[in-house]
Design a protein around this motif. Structure first.
Motif, PDB file in Angstrom:
ATOM      1  N   UNK A 130      32.346 -26.308  -2.997  1.00 30.36           N
ATOM      2  CA  UNK A 130      32.952 -25.360  -3.925  1.00 30.36           C
ATOM      3  C   UNK A 130      32.123 -25.365  -5.196  1.00 30.36           C
ATOM      4  N   UNK A 131      32.132 -24.226  -5.877  1.00 34.40           N
ATOM      5  CA  UNK A 131      31.393 -24.157  -7.135  1.00 34.40           C
ATOM      6  C   UNK A 131      31.908 -23.023  -7.992  1.00 34.40           C
ATOM      7  N   UNK A 132      31.577 -23.103  -9.273  1.00 37.70           N
ATOM      8  CA  UNK A 132      31.784 -22.038 -10.249  1.00 37.70           C
ATOM      9  C   UNK A 132      30.532 -22.021 -11.107  1.00 37.70           C
ATOM     10  N   UNK A 133      29.818 -20.900 -11.092  1.00 35.35           N
ATOM     11  CA  UNK A 133      28.546 -20.805 -11.798  1.00 35.35           C
ATOM     12  C   UNK A 133      28.551 -19.538 -12.638  1.00 35.35           C
ATOM     13  N   UNK A 134      28.189 -19.659 -13.889  1.00 35.88           N
ATOM     14  CA  UNK A 134      28.061 -18.489 -14.748  1.00 35.88           C
ATOM     15  C   UNK A 134      26.644 -18.458 -15.309  1.00 35.88           C
ATOM     16  N   UNK A 135      25.982 -17.329 -15.101  1.00 38.47           N
ATOM     17  CA  UNK A 135      24.646 -17.102 -15.649  1.00 38.47           C
ATOM     18  C   UNK A 135      24.755 -16.019 -16.707  1.00 38.47           C
ATOM     19  N   UNK A 136      24.117 -16.254 -17.837  1.00 38.03           N
ATOM     20  CA  UNK A 136      24.150 -15.307 -18.942  1.00 38.03           C
ATOM     21  C   UNK A 136      22.706 -15.010 -19.328  1.00 38.03           C
ATOM     22  N   UNK A 138      26.359 -10.850 -17.623  1.00 37.78           N
ATOM     23  CA  UNK A 138      27.083 -11.999 -17.086  1.00 37.78           C
ATOM     24  C   UNK A 138      27.148 -11.856 -15.570  1.00 37.78           C
ATOM     25  N   UNK A 139      26.735 -12.897 -14.878  1.00 34.23           N
ATOM     26  CA  UNK A 139      26.816 -12.933 -13.419  1.00 34.23           C
ATOM     27  C   UNK A 139      27.512 -14.239 -13.060  1.00 34.23           C
ATOM     28  N   UNK A 140      28.665 -14.126 -12.439  1.00 39.97           N
ATOM     29  CA  UNK A 140      29.475 -15.296 -12.108  1.00 39.97           C
ATOM     30  C   UNK A 140      29.649 -15.352 -10.599  1.00 39.97           C
ATOM     31  N   UNK A 150      20.883 -18.625 -19.578  1.00 44.24           N
ATOM     32  CA  UNK A 150      21.493 -19.934 -19.377  1.00 44.24           C
ATOM     33  C   UNK A 150      22.345 -19.875 -18.118  1.00 44.24           C
ATOM     34  N   UNK A 151      22.391 -20.985 -17.410  1.00 45.73           N
ATOM     35  CA  UNK A 151      23.270 -21.115 -16.249  1.00 45.73           C
ATOM     36  C   UNK A 151      24.131 -22.348 -16.450  1.00 45.73           C
ATOM     37  N   UNK A 152      25.445 -22.162 -16.373  1.00 45.49           N
ATOM     38  CA  UNK A 152      26.387 -23.276 -16.433  1.00 45.49           C
ATOM     39  C   UNK A 152      27.001 -23.414 -15.047  1.00 45.49           C
ATOM     40  N   UNK A 153      27.005 -24.634 -14.531  1.00 42.84           N
ATOM     41  CA  UNK A 153      27.440 -24.831 -13.154  1.00 42.84           C
ATOM     42  C   UNK A 153      28.433 -25.969 -13.015  1.00 42.84           C
ATOM     43  N   UNK A 154      29.451 -25.726 -12.203  1.00 41.01           N
ATOM     44  CA  UNK A 154      30.314 -26.780 -11.689  1.00 41.01           C
ATOM     45  C   UNK A 154      30.088 -26.764 -10.190  1.00 41.01           C
ATOM     46  N   UNK A 155      29.629 -27.890  -9.640  1.00 40.63           N
ATOM     47  CA  UNK A 155      29.377 -28.007  -8.202  1.00 40.63           C
ATOM     48  C   UNK A 155      30.263 -29.105  -7.648  1.00 40.63           C
ATOM     49  N   UNK A 198      21.508 -19.541  -6.757  1.00 38.42           N
ATOM     50  CA  UNK A 198      21.713 -20.314  -7.977  1.00 38.42           C
ATOM     51  C   UNK A 198      20.762 -21.494  -7.987  1.00 38.42           C
ATOM     52  N   UNK A 199      20.537 -22.073  -9.174  1.00 42.74           N
ATOM     53  CA  UNK A 199      19.682 -23.240  -9.322  1.00 42.74           C
ATOM     54  C   UNK A 199      20.515 -24.492  -9.108  1.00 42.74           C
ATOM     55  N   UNK A 200      19.979 -25.417  -8.329  1.00 44.47           N
ATOM     56  CA  UNK A 200      20.649 -26.688  -8.050  1.00 44.47           C
ATOM     57  C   UNK A 200      19.752 -27.803  -8.563  1.00 44.47           C
ATOM     58  N   UNK A 201      20.166 -28.459  -9.619  1.00 46.75           N
ATOM     59  CA  UNK A 201      19.353 -29.503 -10.241  1.00 46.75           C
ATOM     60  C   UNK A 201      19.637 -30.834  -9.570  1.00 46.75           C
ATOM     61  N   UNK A 202      18.593 -31.448  -9.013  1.00 48.75           N
ATOM     62  CA  UNK A 202      18.807 -32.736  -8.342  1.00 48.75           C
ATOM     63  C   UNK A 202      18.855 -33.873  -9.353  1.00 48.75           C
ATOM     64  N   UNK A 203      19.329 -35.009  -8.907  1.00 50.99           N
ATOM     65  CA  UNK A 203      19.552 -36.163  -9.785  1.00 50.99           C
ATOM     66  C   UNK A 203      18.273 -36.678 -10.457  1.00 50.99           C
TER      67      UNK A 203
END
Length: 145
Positions: A26-32, A111-113, A11-16, A82-87
């Motif tokens: 700026x971003x914060x991304x955590x991949x598990x 965990x990769x952050x 799973x990847x959780x992203x704040x972009x 990282x993966x960037x999901x478009x609209x």
């Protein structure tokens, strides 16, 4: 044809955060990623800098588990993806950029952050705060007092 293999989960959780121009600044991304074996367990640090000269530290996560912290301290960096999901949801592009990173293995998961903020704000205190935030995200209730 019969296929063999093992199902694993990631799973990847992203704040972009975006600038006024709509660019990610700026971003914060955590991949598990679920893993049976610790892929970083045998890693031996030989230096306090990475291959391009950025700060690289090993900290205790909890018990015998460690967390590696790689911080942008030069104008060079290793590639972070990282993966960037478009609209529209039509595609899932992979973005390559520079970032501060954490790596850890705990309780069957890698965990990769990655996080990126303005270099002037990337102080030692912010790096310590990000380490503690990442530690708390990984450990959750297990770590809380």
């Amino acid at each position: 044809m019969k296929s063999t293999g093992k199902l694993s989960h990631q799973v990847q959780l992203s704040y972009l955060g975006t600038s006024e121009e709509g660019m990610i600044d700026e971003f914060f991304i955590i991949s598990v990623t679920e893993m049976d074996k610790n892929p970083i367990g045998d890693f031996e640090m030989t230096d306090t800098v990475d291959s391009v000269g950025n700060s690289f530290e090993k900290e205790t996560l909890i018990g015998e588990d460690v967390i590696f912290q790689q911080m942008l301290t030069t104008d060079s960096t290793l590639l972070y993806r990282y993966y960037d999901f478009n609209e529209t949801g039509e595609r899932v592009p992979v973005v390559g950029t520079a970032t501060n990173e954490f790596y850890s293995y705990h309780d069957g998961f890698v965990y990769h952050v990655g996080y990126l903020i303005d270099r002037q704000r990337n102080t030692e205190q912010v790096q310590d705060d990000m380490l503690n935030l990442t530690r708390n995200l990984i450990l959750g209730k297990e770590h809380s007092s």
